[in-house]
Design an enzyme around this catalytic site. Structure first.
Site, PDB file in Angstrom:
ATOM      1  N   THR A  14       0.821  -1.213   0.000  1.00  4.79           N
ATOM      2  CA  THR A  14       0.000   0.000   0.000  1.00  4.79           C
ATOM      3  C   THR A  14       0.854   1.262   0.000  1.00  4.79           C
ATOM      4  O   THR A  14       2.053   1.224   0.252  1.00  4.79           O
ATOM      5  CB  THR A  14      -0.908   0.030   1.243  1.00  4.79           C
ATOM      6  OG1 THR A  14      -0.083   0.048   2.418  1.00  4.79           O
ATOM      7  CG2 THR A  14      -1.822  -1.165   1.293  1.00  4.79           C
ATOM      8  N   ASP A  15       0.209   2.392  -0.297  1.00  2.00           N
ATOM      9  CA  ASP A  15       0.863   3.688  -0.224  1.00  2.00           C
ATOM     10  C   ASP A  15       0.033   4.615   0.662  1.00  2.00           C
ATOM     11  O   ASP A  15      -0.991   4.208   1.210  1.00  2.00           O
ATOM     12  CB  ASP A  15       1.063   4.271  -1.631  1.00  2.00           C
ATOM     13  CG  ASP A  15      -0.254   4.451  -2.384  1.00  2.00           C
ATOM     14  OD1 ASP A  15      -1.287   4.753  -1.748  1.00  2.00           O
ATOM     15  OD2 ASP A  15      -0.257   4.305  -3.611  1.00  2.00           O
ATOM     16  N   ALA A  16       0.483   5.852   0.798  1.00  2.00           N
ATOM     17  CA  ALA A  16      -0.135   6.778   1.755  1.00  2.00           C
ATOM     18  C   ALA A  16      -1.525   7.247   1.330  1.00  2.00           C
ATOM     19  O   ALA A  16      -2.192   7.958   2.082  1.00  2.00           O
ATOM     20  CB  ALA A  16       0.790   7.971   2.005  1.00  2.00           C
TER      21      ALA A  16
END
Lengths: 159, 159, 159, 159
Positions: A14-16
């Site tokens: 995942t990313d932010a």
């Protein structure tokens, strides 16, 4: 009959923005590709790292239809197809799998992404295009769509 | 009783030295951590992404004893341990699993890495240390070493 | 005099908790290590991929003191140190750099993480420990702390 | 006038075939995208992590023409283009930069990959398509190809 690969979305994917980073979905598709090769009896370390015939990705495309979240169960349907005697392509459909109702047995799927990778066989010593190796031909027959392949062959004849 | 997590080393995990990139082994350990939490009934998306109590990694260390190659089967033994009423640590032993002889049933393991992560519980709203949440306490009891925990508790009494 | 490496935190470095994924900070430290080697005239492709002397990471540890966000400017101070005639270690301090006031010239730093990697030199052909290569010795002298090295040498004499 | 982004290929970008892992070249392109946004005065943390208007990648494609090795200097030419009042696309050309002859001043470039990302603007609260935000319009004008945009606008009129 497509090859089916399942795994859980991990925190690292995942990313932010809270969902899987776009390029990581291509990496998941490549994981499915590796799993399908191993399932066909191909030694992954030799295939990828010390090959007589290197088979790099020459093209890739992907359409995103739905975000994937940490902990999501993802199922990837993989279908390879011979396009030339030196080339093949692999199509992937990545779906989120969700339980329906109280039962764990009933699930429904929603497509999250559709992707494609194209591959060309290169003789590592001669650095020239070469035929698809036998073990890869077996993998193509095992997981490929026979109708699609026949259609492809017919369209080749017409050209 | 440790939690056991298994997966295959993927092409993406490796680097141009032909083995798994050092920091990626820590990511594999974190995967095992996520799998152990999910196995204890914890919702991963809520736990990592929208927590009332955030539990960041505050320290990590790892010793490498053997390289991992693409296609290797890796088994990670995970053991969590409460260290304070707001803190815990998780130890990991990552082993390569290999078949022995002709039988697929007999396997032998060789340690590839030993790692540790330390975690502190932070109340997301108040931004202050807080007690280990109940669901995490259950996970600690499920996979922790009861003797080790008792020893830890005794040493706390002595301080 | 430490080597200084700067770069911006990228979206890909982050995870769904909104900050840099813990193991990615070790990767950033390794980037600084690579930049310091290149700065000392070492060919990175040969050094990492086709080495006569392979120098794997044998141990790593990291303490996290402050989260890093997408877009943050990170400055890493790198200091290598010879520990044996076959081994060295590298310490890293990763800081967030922020502008102060209206001026772009004035900045302040806050430590986000402190890390360490230990490395052992292995003769690739003989698969045995070997001396630190000359070009790496030059790099150690260029960026190492001479006082620390001397202290280390003295403590070696005492043992 | 395209935006130009340069960086060195790092060890972590590579895989056990000795070259950059295919999906990581898309990540490098995204890095260039982030750098171009920052250069246009856009706050990356707010843009990607807490946006009023989220702008996910909806499609991506990439053609690989040449492998990238650890230590290679890569230059990415980025050109954005408005495609609808809610959508834009970004094209990337990634080149290896090599010094020619004895001088460090003379360089030659060889294309390693050409890529495309398509983006759609979504109002985060209403979860519906929305217009391209003003700061992104400014970025489109700053780095876009005015002739291409005009051509695109004309073809829109014809539809």
């Amino acid at each position: 009959m497509p090859f089916i690969y399942e795994r859980t979305v991990r925190f690292q994917d995942t990313d932010a923005a809270g969902v899987v980073y776009f390029a990581n979905i291509l990496s998941m598709c490549h994981e499915a590709y590796e799993a399908s090769l191993a399932d066909a009896g191909i030694n992954l370390n030799r295939f990828f790292c010390y090959p007589k015939v290197a088979i790099p990705v020459t093209h890739s495309s992907i359409d995103f239809t739905r975000p994937l979240f940490c902990g999501d169960r993802v199922r990837i349907y993989l279908t390879p197809r011979e396009t030339k005697d030196t080339d093949f392509e692999v199509s992937y459909e990545a779906c989120v799998v969700e339980s329906v109702g109280d039962s764990m047995d009933q699930v429904q799927e929603a497509t999250a992404a559709r992707a494609l990778t194209r591959h060309t066989c290169i003789d590592s010593a001669a650095r020239m295009r070469t035929f698809i190796p036998d073990e890869v031909m077996r993998w193509l027959h095992q997981w490929g769509d026979p109708n699609q392949s026949r259609a492809a062959r017919e369209s080749d004849l017409l050209l």
